[in-house]
Design a protein around this motif. Structure first.
Motif, PDB file in Angstrom:
ATOM      1  N   GLN A  42       0.800  -1.215   0.000  1.00  0.00           N
ATOM      2  CA  GLN A  42       0.000   0.000   0.000  1.00  0.00           C
ATOM      3  C   GLN A  42       0.842   1.279   0.000  1.00  0.00           C
ATOM      4  O   GLN A  42       0.303   2.378   0.109  1.00  0.00           O
ATOM      5  CB  GLN A  42      -0.941   0.007   1.202  1.00  0.00           C
ATOM      6  N   ILE A  43       2.140   1.148  -0.169  1.00  0.00           N
ATOM      7  CA  ILE A  43       3.056   2.287  -0.087  1.00  0.00           C
ATOM      8  C   ILE A  43       3.377   2.813  -1.484  1.00  0.00           C
ATOM      9  O   ILE A  43       3.527   2.047  -2.428  1.00  0.00           O
ATOM     10  CB  ILE A  43       4.382   1.878   0.612  1.00  0.00           C
ATOM     11  N   LEU A  44       3.480   4.127  -1.600  1.00  0.00           N
ATOM     12  CA  LEU A  44       3.955   4.750  -2.818  1.00  0.00           C
ATOM     13  C   LEU A  44       5.198   5.555  -2.471  1.00  0.00           C
ATOM     14  O   LEU A  44       5.194   6.334  -1.515  1.00  0.00           O
ATOM     15  CB  LEU A  44       2.903   5.683  -3.431  1.00  0.00           C
ATOM     16  N   SER A  45       6.271   5.347  -3.242  1.00  0.00           N
ATOM     17  CA  SER A  45       7.496   6.115  -3.054  1.00  0.00           C
ATOM     18  C   SER A  45       8.117   6.386  -4.415  1.00  0.00           C
ATOM     19  O   SER A  45       7.858   5.683  -5.381  1.00  0.00           O
ATOM     20  CB  SER A  45       8.492   5.359  -2.161  1.00  0.00           C
ATOM     21  N   GLY A  46       8.919   7.436  -4.465  1.00  0.00           N
ATOM     22  CA  GLY A  46       9.567   7.775  -5.721  1.00  0.00           C
ATOM     23  C   GLY A  46      10.003   9.219  -5.734  1.00  0.00           C
ATOM     24  O   GLY A  46      10.281   9.808  -4.678  1.00  0.00           O
ATOM     25  N   THR A  47      10.012   9.806  -6.922  1.00  0.00           N
ATOM     26  CA  THR A  47      10.404  11.203  -7.094  1.00  0.00           C
ATOM     27  C   THR A  47       9.533  11.844  -8.172  1.00  0.00           C
ATOM     28  O   THR A  47       8.949  11.156  -9.005  1.00  0.00           O
ATOM     29  CB  THR A  47      11.887  11.340  -7.521  1.00  0.00           C
ATOM     30  N   ILE A  48       9.484  13.165  -8.142  1.00  0.00           N
ATOM     31  CA  ILE A  48       8.917  13.950  -9.218  1.00  0.00           C
ATOM     32  C   ILE A  48       9.879  15.101  -9.446  1.00  0.00           C
ATOM     33  O   ILE A  48      10.432  15.654  -8.493  1.00  0.00           O
ATOM     34  CB  ILE A  48       7.489  14.473  -8.905  1.00  0.00           C
ATOM     35  N   GLY A  49      10.137  15.420 -10.711  1.00  0.00           N
ATOM     36  CA  GLY A  49      11.068  16.512 -10.966  1.00  0.00           C
ATOM     37  C   GLY A  49      11.085  16.937 -12.407  1.00  0.00           C
ATOM     38  O   GLY A  49      10.514  16.289 -13.289  1.00  0.00           O
ATOM     39  N   GLY A  50      11.734  18.053 -12.616  1.00  0.00           N
ATOM     40  CA  GLY A  50      11.892  18.625 -13.944  1.00  0.00           C
ATOM     41  C   GLY A  50      13.168  19.449 -13.965  1.00  0.00           C
ATOM     42  O   GLY A  50      14.038  19.262 -13.115  1.00  0.00           O
ATOM     43  N   ASP A  51      13.255  20.386 -14.894  1.00  0.00           N
ATOM     44  CA  ASP A  51      14.436  21.239 -14.994  1.00  0.00           C
ATOM     45  C   ASP A  51      14.591  22.083 -13.728  1.00  0.00           C
ATOM     46  O   ASP A  51      13.756  22.931 -13.428  1.00  0.00           O
ATOM     47  CB  ASP A  51      14.335  22.165 -16.212  1.00  0.00           C
ATOM     48  N   GLY A  52      15.640  21.808 -12.951  1.00  0.00           N
ATOM     49  CA  GLY A  52      15.960  22.609 -11.775  1.00  0.00           C
ATOM     50  C   GLY A  52      15.197  22.283 -10.510  1.00  0.00           C
ATOM     51  O   GLY A  52      15.318  23.004  -9.525  1.00  0.00           O
ATOM     52  N   TRP A  53      14.399  21.206 -10.500  1.00  0.00           N
ATOM     53  CA  TRP A  53      13.687  20.865  -9.267  1.00  0.00           C
ATOM     54  C   TRP A  53      13.455  19.360  -9.165  1.00  0.00           C
ATOM     55  O   TRP A  53      13.354  18.671 -10.173  1.00  0.00           O
ATOM     56  CB  TRP A  53      12.356  21.622  -9.174  1.00  0.00           C
ATOM     57  N   SER A  54      13.398  18.873  -7.939  1.00  0.00           N
ATOM     58  CA  SER A  54      13.125  17.469  -7.673  1.00  0.00           C
ATOM     59  C   SER A  54      12.543  17.344  -6.274  1.00  0.00           C
ATOM     60  O   SER A  54      13.031  17.983  -5.333  1.00  0.00           O
ATOM     61  CB  SER A  54      14.403  16.636  -7.782  1.00  0.00           C
ATOM     62  N   LEU A  55      11.507  16.536  -6.151  1.00  0.00           N
ATOM     63  CA  LEU A  55      10.865  16.296  -4.860  1.00  0.00           C
ATOM     64  C   LEU A  55      10.798  14.795  -4.603  1.00  0.00           C
ATOM     65  O   LEU A  55      10.554  14.014  -5.516  1.00  0.00           O
ATOM     66  CB  LEU A  55       9.441  16.861  -4.840  1.00  0.00           C
ATOM     67  N   LYS A  56      10.998  14.412  -3.357  1.00  0.00           N
ATOM     68  CA  LYS A  56      10.863  13.017  -2.944  1.00  0.00           C
ATOM     69  C   LYS A  56       9.391  12.751  -2.654  1.00  0.00           C
ATOM     70  O   LYS A  56       8.729  13.546  -1.971  1.00  0.00           O
ATOM     71  CB  LYS A  56      11.691  12.754  -1.690  1.00  0.00           C
ATOM     72  N   LEU A  57       8.871  11.643  -3.182  1.00  0.00           N
ATOM     73  CA  LEU A  57       7.465  11.288  -3.003  1.00  0.00           C
ATOM     74  C   LEU A  57       7.299  10.210  -1.939  1.00  0.00           C
ATOM     75  O   LEU A  57       8.040   9.231  -1.926  1.00  0.00           O
ATOM     76  CB  LEU A  57       6.871  10.766  -4.309  1.00  0.00           C
ATOM     77  N   GLN A  58       6.300  10.399  -1.084  1.00  0.00           N
ATOM     78  CA  GLN A  58       5.894   9.384  -0.127  1.00  0.00           C
ATOM     79  C   GLN A  58       4.393   9.435  -0.016  1.00  0.00           C
ATOM     80  O   GLN A  58       3.797  10.524   0.021  1.00  0.00           O
ATOM     81  CB  GLN A  58       6.502   9.643   1.256  1.00  0.00           C
ATOM     82  N   GLY A  59       3.776   8.263   0.019  1.00  0.00           N
ATOM     83  CA  GLY A  59       2.335   8.237   0.140  1.00  0.00           C
ATOM     84  C   GLY A  59       1.796   6.829   0.102  1.00  0.00           C
ATOM     85  O   GLY A  59       2.463   5.875   0.502  1.00  0.00           O
ATOM     86  N   SER A  60       0.573   6.712  -0.425  1.00  0.00           N
ATOM     87  CA  SER A  60      -0.092   5.414  -0.430  1.00  0.00           C
ATOM     88  C   SER A  60      -0.786   5.184  -1.763  1.00  0.00           C
ATOM     89  O   SER A  60      -0.989   6.101  -2.553  1.00  0.00           O
ATOM     90  CB  SER A  60      -1.137   5.368   0.697  1.00  0.00           C
ATOM     91  N   ARG A  61      -1.121   3.931  -1.974  1.00  0.00           N
ATOM     92  CA  ARG A  61      -1.885   3.547  -3.160  1.00  0.00           C
ATOM     93  C   ARG A  61      -2.963   2.583  -2.712  1.00  0.00           C
ATOM     94  O   ARG A  61      -2.807   1.856  -1.729  1.00  0.00           O
ATOM     95  CB  ARG A  61      -0.990   2.921  -4.231  1.00  0.00           C
ATOM     96  N   GLU A  62      -4.082   2.610  -3.435  1.00  0.00           N
ATOM     97  CA  GLU A  62      -5.214   1.753  -3.096  1.00  0.00           C
ATOM     98  C   GLU A  62      -5.719   1.085  -4.360  1.00  0.00           C
ATOM     99  O   GLU A  62      -5.849   1.735  -5.403  1.00  0.00           O
ATOM    100  CB  GLU A  62      -6.362   2.567  -2.496  1.00  0.00           C
ATOM    101  N   TYR A  63      -5.984  -0.200  -4.247  1.00  0.00           N
ATOM    102  CA  TYR A  63      -6.592  -0.918  -5.358  1.00  0.00           C
ATOM    103  C   TYR A  63      -8.095  -0.802  -5.227  1.00  0.00           C
ATOM    104  O   TYR A  63      -8.639  -0.760  -4.140  1.00  0.00           O
ATOM    105  CB  TYR A  63      -6.145  -2.381  -5.370  1.00  0.00           C
ATOM    106  N   GLY A  64      -8.776  -0.706  -6.326  1.00  0.00           N
ATOM    107  CA  GLY A  64     -10.230  -0.575  -6.353  1.00  0.00           C
ATOM    108  C   GLY A  64     -10.631  -0.119  -7.732  1.00  0.00           C
ATOM    109  O   GLY A  64      -9.880  -0.258  -8.691  1.00  0.00           O
TER     110      GLY A  64
END
Length: 135
Positions: A42-64
């Motif tokens: 149920q965990i979501l992790s990763g990154t989001i980013g583009g030119d000159g920026w990057s953020l660490k992702l943390q959260g959840s996922r649900e099936y349905g």
């Protein structure tokens, strides 16, 4: 069951402006690449980013129906903290779809203010819609 969220996604977000005379280019809120990593059920992790920026992702996922993700992006960009919160849904597969690419659609909110590229302040609380397609 394989995690359908894992992988890279081309991300774009647009301001929620009901004025149909506003040019699409004037609606851009953000763009980049989301990279979701394999994680516990149920965990979501990763990154989001583009030119000159990057953020660490943390959260959840649900099936349905639909499958749902909720995550927060946190990072330091240009020496200051950025925090954005996201909620999204996996678009259902169309039985008669032609070359359908997996897509996420949802909403993003700027959680705290930060400096903008034009020298002003990007205020907290701004909400935009996003979509991301799997690369």
């Amino acid at each position: 069951m394989n995690n359908p969220f894992v992988g890279q996604w081309a991300y774009r977000s647009l301001l929620n402006d009901p004025n149909l005379n506003t040019a699409v280019n004037d609606l851009e809120f953000g763009q980049g690449v989301i990279d979701i990593h394999e994680d516990a059920m149920q965990i979501l992790s990763g990154t989001i980013g583009g030119d000159g920026w990057s953020l660490k992702l943390q959260g959840s996922r649900e099936y349905g129906s639909p499958m749902r993700v909720r995550f927060q992006g946190v990072g330091v960009v240009g020496g200051e903290q950025w925090i954005y919160d996201y909620e999204g849904y996996l678009v259902a597969h169309w039985p008669n779809g032609v070359q359908q690419i997996p897509a996420l659609v949802g909403s993003v909110i700027r959680t705290i203010p930060h400096a903008s590229s034009n020298g002003g302040i990007s205020p907290a609380g701004v909400v935009a819609s996003f979509y991301a397609v799997k690369l």
